[in-house]
Motif scaffolding. Sequence first.
Motif, PDB file in Angstrom:
ATOM      1  N   ARG A  19     -10.731  15.798  30.174  1.00  0.00           N
ATOM      2  CA  ARG A  19     -12.065  16.281  29.783  1.00  0.00           C
ATOM      3  C   ARG A  19     -11.990  17.689  29.203  1.00  0.00           C
ATOM      4  O   ARG A  19     -12.670  18.004  28.220  1.00  0.00           O
ATOM      5  CB  ARG A  19     -13.002  16.269  30.990  1.00  0.00           C
ATOM      6  CG  ARG A  19     -13.461  14.904  31.380  1.00  0.00           C
ATOM      7  CD  ARG A  19     -14.469  15.006  32.482  1.00  0.00           C
ATOM      8  NE  ARG A  19     -14.833  13.689  32.965  1.00  0.00           N
ATOM      9  CZ  ARG A  19     -15.684  13.473  33.945  1.00  0.00           C
ATOM     10  NH1 ARG A  19     -16.261  14.499  34.550  1.00  0.00           N
ATOM     11  NH2 ARG A  19     -15.974  12.259  34.335  1.00  0.00           N
ATOM     12  N   LEU A  20     -11.170  18.562  29.830  1.00  0.00           N
ATOM     13  CA  LEU A  20     -11.053  19.940  29.316  1.00  0.00           C
ATOM     14  C   LEU A  20     -10.377  19.965  27.952  1.00  0.00           C
ATOM     15  O   LEU A  20     -10.723  20.783  27.102  1.00  0.00           O
ATOM     16  CB  LEU A  20     -10.283  20.809  30.313  1.00  0.00           C
ATOM     17  CG  LEU A  20     -11.037  21.192  31.590  1.00  0.00           C
ATOM     18  CD1 LEU A  20     -10.123  21.916  32.557  1.00  0.00           C
ATOM     19  CD2 LEU A  20     -12.249  22.042  31.255  1.00  0.00           C
ATOM     20  N   ARG A  21      -9.400  19.097  27.718  1.00  0.00           N
ATOM     21  CA  ARG A  21      -8.742  19.056  26.409  1.00  0.00           C
ATOM     22  C   ARG A  21      -9.716  18.608  25.328  1.00  0.00           C
ATOM     23  O   ARG A  21      -9.626  19.059  24.190  1.00  0.00           O
ATOM     24  CB  ARG A  21      -7.522  18.136  26.450  1.00  0.00           C
ATOM     25  CG  ARG A  21      -6.353  18.741  27.165  1.00  0.00           C
ATOM     26  CD  ARG A  21      -5.097  17.899  26.992  1.00  0.00           C
ATOM     27  NE  ARG A  21      -4.047  18.357  27.870  1.00  0.00           N
ATOM     28  CZ  ARG A  21      -3.208  19.352  27.574  1.00  0.00           C
ATOM     29  NH1 ARG A  21      -3.296  19.962  26.419  1.00  0.00           N
ATOM     30  NH2 ARG A  21      -2.286  19.708  28.425  1.00  0.00           N
ATOM     31  N   PRO A  38     -10.135  21.995  22.540  1.00  0.00           N
ATOM     32  CA  PRO A  38      -8.902  21.477  21.938  1.00  0.00           C
ATOM     33  C   PRO A  38      -7.910  22.625  21.644  1.00  0.00           C
ATOM     34  O   PRO A  38      -8.265  23.664  21.111  1.00  0.00           O
ATOM     35  CB  PRO A  38      -9.366  20.800  20.654  1.00  0.00           C
ATOM     36  CG  PRO A  38     -10.710  21.358  20.359  1.00  0.00           C
ATOM     37  CD  PRO A  38     -11.295  21.810  21.669  1.00  0.00           C
ATOM     38  N   GLY A  39      -6.675  22.432  22.030  1.00  0.00           N
ATOM     39  CA  GLY A  39      -5.627  23.419  21.776  1.00  0.00           C
ATOM     40  C   GLY A  39      -5.642  24.617  22.707  1.00  0.00           C
ATOM     41  O   GLY A  39      -4.865  25.545  22.547  1.00  0.00           O
ATOM     42  N   GLU A  40      -6.543  24.652  23.664  1.00  0.00           N
ATOM     43  CA  GLU A  40      -6.664  25.810  24.534  1.00  0.00           C
ATOM     44  C   GLU A  40      -6.226  25.543  25.961  1.00  0.00           C
ATOM     45  O   GLU A  40      -6.124  26.453  26.754  1.00  0.00           O
ATOM     46  CB  GLU A  40      -8.125  26.295  24.571  1.00  0.00           C
ATOM     47  CG  GLU A  40      -8.676  26.728  23.234  1.00  0.00           C
ATOM     48  CD  GLU A  40      -8.084  28.045  22.762  1.00  0.00           C
ATOM     49  OE1 GLU A  40      -7.756  28.885  23.606  1.00  0.00           O
ATOM     50  OE2 GLU A  40      -7.908  28.216  21.552  1.00  0.00           O
ATOM     51  N   VAL A  41      -5.984  24.295  26.297  1.00  0.00           N
ATOM     52  CA  VAL A  41      -5.671  23.947  27.686  1.00  0.00           C
ATOM     53  C   VAL A  41      -4.166  23.827  27.837  1.00  0.00           C
ATOM     54  O   VAL A  41      -3.505  23.107  27.105  1.00  0.00           O
ATOM     55  CB  VAL A  41      -6.374  22.631  28.094  1.00  0.00           C
ATOM     56  CG1 VAL A  41      -5.983  22.236  29.517  1.00  0.00           C
ATOM     57  CG2 VAL A  41      -7.863  22.752  27.959  1.00  0.00           C
ATOM     58  N   GLU A  42      -3.647  24.555  28.828  1.00  0.00           N
ATOM     59  CA  GLU A  42      -2.235  24.441  29.177  1.00  0.00           C
ATOM     60  C   GLU A  42      -2.176  24.196  30.672  1.00  0.00           C
ATOM     61  O   GLU A  42      -2.551  25.050  31.463  1.00  0.00           O
ATOM     62  CB  GLU A  42      -1.478  25.715  28.835  1.00  0.00           C
ATOM     63  CG  GLU A  42      -1.459  25.969  27.344  1.00  0.00           C
ATOM     64  CD  GLU A  42      -0.339  26.884  26.957  1.00  0.00           C
ATOM     65  OE1 GLU A  42       0.579  27.074  27.773  1.00  0.00           O
ATOM     66  OE2 GLU A  42      -0.390  27.399  25.851  1.00  0.00           O
ATOM     67  N   ALA A  43      -1.764  23.014  31.040  1.00  0.00           N
ATOM     68  CA  ALA A  43      -1.718  22.684  32.463  1.00  0.00           C
ATOM     69  C   ALA A  43      -0.376  22.119  32.822  1.00  0.00           C
ATOM     70  O   ALA A  43       0.372  21.680  32.015  1.00  0.00           O
ATOM     71  CB  ALA A  43      -2.818  21.694  32.800  1.00  0.00           C
TER      72      ALA A  43
END
Length: 147
Positions: free
Chosen positions: A136-138, A142-147
């Motif tokens: 959902r966060l991606r 977009p392009g900002e989530v690093e998990a």
Amino acid sequence: PFEEEGVNAAPPSPPPSWPPPPYPPPSPPPCPVLPPLPPNWPPPPPQPPSPPHVRSSWGGLESISLTHVPPGSLRYLAPVLGMVLFSALFVGLLEREWASYVKMRHMWLAQRSPHNLCVLLQVHDRLIDAAALELRLRRLLPGEVEA
């Protein structure tokens, strides 16, 4: 081989070194010859004795310590003046270095990179798991989530 020649036979001599040295070793330089002193060389006159409380020269540790400075002399101010000058130089260099450090630190912190931005999400809803939350966060960022 020694048994055939007898007990007192000398061992064989080692072979000569090969290749032979290209030139002989250098000889030491000759010592200079000093002319003799004149026969009537007068010795220098003796120094007049100085009073025991006055010295004209110091050697060794006395030359770098304050023990030979007479009481009330202005030379006692030399270490204080030297320390003030050294401290002023140190503070000036520190201030100049601090200014450049602050500029570089602000430039580094102004970069848009993951080490500067971090969000911790604690989800108390047991109906969503970590993989679904990341999906959902991606979609949202977009392009900002690093998990």
